[in-house]
Design an enzyme around this catalytic site. Structure first.
Site, PDB file in Angstrom:
ATOM      1  N   TRP A  79       6.190   0.291   3.170  1.00 64.91           N
ATOM      2  CA  TRP A  79       5.681  -0.595   4.220  1.00 64.91           C
ATOM      3  C   TRP A  79       4.176  -0.781   4.097  1.00 64.91           C
ATOM      4  O   TRP A  79       3.667  -1.893   4.058  1.00 64.91           O
ATOM      5  CB  TRP A  79       6.038  -0.036   5.610  1.00 64.91           C
TER       6      TRP A  79
ATOM      7  N   TYR B 191       2.103  -4.090   3.042  1.00 65.48           N
ATOM      8  CA  TYR B 191       1.190  -4.671   4.033  1.00 65.48           C
ATOM      9  C   TYR B 191      -0.209  -4.853   3.427  1.00 65.48           C
ATOM     10  O   TYR B 191      -0.872  -5.863   3.626  1.00 65.48           O
ATOM     11  CB  TYR B 191       1.140  -3.780   5.282  1.00 65.48           C
TER      12      TYR B 191
ATOM     13  N   ASP C 144      10.212  -3.142   8.046  1.00 63.45           N
ATOM     14  CA  ASP C 144       9.479  -3.265   9.305  1.00 63.45           C
ATOM     15  C   ASP C 144      10.404  -3.372  10.531  1.00 63.45           C
ATOM     16  O   ASP C 144      11.366  -4.131  10.521  1.00 63.45           O
ATOM     17  CB  ASP C 144       8.596  -4.516   9.215  1.00 63.45           C
TER      18      ASP C 144
END
Ligand SMILES: [Zn+2]
Length: 497
Positions: free
Chosen positions: A433, A437, A453
């Site tokens: 994640w 990101y 997410d």
């Protein structure tokens, strides 16, 4: 690459803003080249030559139009070119890479020889890296001559020329007039401590939404959003692996950015103290506000998907918020793991007050520049846990700071995204994640997709990450934009790992 002559001419006749910055037209009867949105009378079809970039038009002997000002056109997004190295090199050159270092150093960044780099840039863009750099310098100088009161000598250096003589000579040779001739043609603003620069974008632009995203995450002391305007304290040339050679030393100051009322531009006010680092500064601002995006292209693709259609219509012009400073953004991503956006922001503010260098600015809310990776790399976990983050998160942050400070990972557009994601995931506490990101915002990779997410699952009503990946397959290469749309649809942005 470039469209055929008829499609280009069609874009010109309709003054289609989608093609602004995508194509340029050279008019053989006048020797001038224009943006497709130029308000001047449309030239006859037979008198038009089309180019994919300003440097190619100048290389063919055309001078920039004084009305539509090609230097104000939005840039090309990374995804536009099939060749990552060519497009990344072009962006690095625009950011001033060849002003401070040579082509060998730039080529080394991409792991190729300077000959290979020359060849690939020439093939993709129609000009050599040196020609590209020269055009960028001239266009920035032209823009400063028109819009600022900086003395010519300052303009020469701010644009990346190594001497005033070189600046004058090339300007005359290419544009057929002396730099001061341009100066008299306008009535520039007269501030003593700042200059104002316009940066173009392709409409539409969901400015309020972008500003809110940045306001929610603004690091106290470094950034502030007030009355529709984004403020930031800036230091360029820190030892954080910003890859441009920093021989020019460090420059500190401030910027503020607002949307111009009528035109498709942002107005950027820059403290004069930053004039010498303008090329890299402007590149960072373009990254933060995603000014190179092609909203209509992205929306045409995403709008085909029934789950996104309504959102895309409602949130037309949505931008993918980028990063001004890759390390700062990555730090925030780590701090944001499993806590709210507001809580992460508070902790980031505390760390910045402790580790960021103080700075004075005309905005009382700005008193620190963002934390330098090299500085944070020296910290121990105990120095950080007192600000409210867990020991594990503190270790993660320090490992990240070391990797960036030592140049082991570069968190900026144009890097090899897959390799950087893999490297990030080897650091303790960085999972898929966080790495995705960071890729999405700091590396500005429009296809990055943190598929695990929580908010994404909620917005899609799906629990299986595998299923989510399948659904998102048809959103490529714009999955990151789809994610922002889906977050917006929840009314809450960014959830966590
Ligand atoms: Zn024009």
């Amino acid at each position: 690459m470039l469209l055929d002559h008829n499609s280009c001419y069609e874009a010109l006749v309709t003054r289609d803003p989608r093609f602004d910055g995508v194509l340029y037209v050279g008019v053989t009867t006048t020797g001038v080249y224009c943006r497709p949105v130029c308000p001047a009378r449309t030239p006859h079809r037979d008198h038009c030559r089309f180019f994919a970039n300003a440097a190619a038009a100048e290389n063919a002997g055309f001078r920039p139009c004084l009305r539509c000002r090609p230097e104000l056109a939005p840039g090309a997004a990374l995804i536009d070119s099939a060749n990552r190295i060519a497009s990344s090199a072009a962006q690095r050159i625009e950011a001033g890479a060849l002003n401070e270092a040579g082509i060998d150093e730039l080529a080394a960044e991409f792991g190729v020889s300077s000959r290979q780099l020359r060849r690939v840039v020439k093939r993709e863009l129609g000009v050599t890296p040196t020609e590209l750099a020269q055009t960028q310098r001239l266009l920035l100088a032209k823009r400063l001559l028109t819009d600022s009161v900086l003395p010519a000598i300052e303009i020469a250096f701010a644009s990346g020329f190594s001497s005033v003589r070189q600046f004058n000579a090339l300007f005359r040779e290419r544009y057929g007039l002396s730099p001061t001739a341009l100066r008299r043609s306008r009535n520039p603003q007269t501030s003593e401590e700042s200059l104002t620069i316009q940066l173009g974008f392709r409409p539409p632009m969901a400015w309020a939404m972008l500003l809110k995203f940045l306001a929610d995450r603004a690091i106290p002391g470094v950034e502030s959003v007030e009355a529709g305007r984004y403020w930031r304290a800036v230091k360029i040339g820190q030892s954080k692996g910003q890859s441009a050679g920093q021989s020019a030393g460090q420059s500190a100051g401030w910027i503020n950015v607002e949307r111009a009322e009528s035109e498709n531009t942002l107005r950027v006010e820059v403290s004069l103290s930053l004039a010498r680092v303008l090329p890299s500064l402007l590149a960072m601002i373009k990254n933060l506000f995603d000014l190179d995006a092609h909203p209509q292209l992205i929306e045409a693709r995403l709008g085909r998907h029934e789950r996104l259609r309504e959102m895309v219509k409602r949130q037309s012009g949505l931008r993918l918020p980028g990063a001004f400073d890759g390390f700062e953004m990555a730090m925030r991503a780590v701090l944001g793991q499993q806590i709210s956006v507001a809580a992460a922001r508070t902790i980031a503010g505390r760390i910045t007050q402790a580790f960021g260098e103080p700075i004075e600015t005309p905005n009382p809310k700005l008193n620190r520049v963002s934390v330098d990776a090299a500085r944070l790399a020296q910290a121990g976990a105990a120095d950080l846990t007192r600000f409210g983050l867990t020991g594990k998160r503190a270790e993660c942050l320090i490992a990240l700071a070391r990797a960036v400070a030592e140049g082991e990972v570069r968190l900026e557009p144009g890097v090899d995204v897959a390799a950087t994601i893999e490297r990030l995931k080897q650091l303790p506490g960085i999972g898929d994640w966080t790495a995705q990101y960071i890729a999405m915002r700091a590396m500005r990779w429009p296809d990055a997709f943190p598929h695990s997410d929580l908010g994404l699952r909620k917005a899609l009503g799906e629990t299986s990450p595998k299923r989510i990946l399948e659904i998102a397959e048809s959103w490529r290469p714009w999955r990151a934009y789809a994610l922002i749309h889906l977050w917006n649809s929840l009314g809450q942005m960014q959830s966590n790992e």
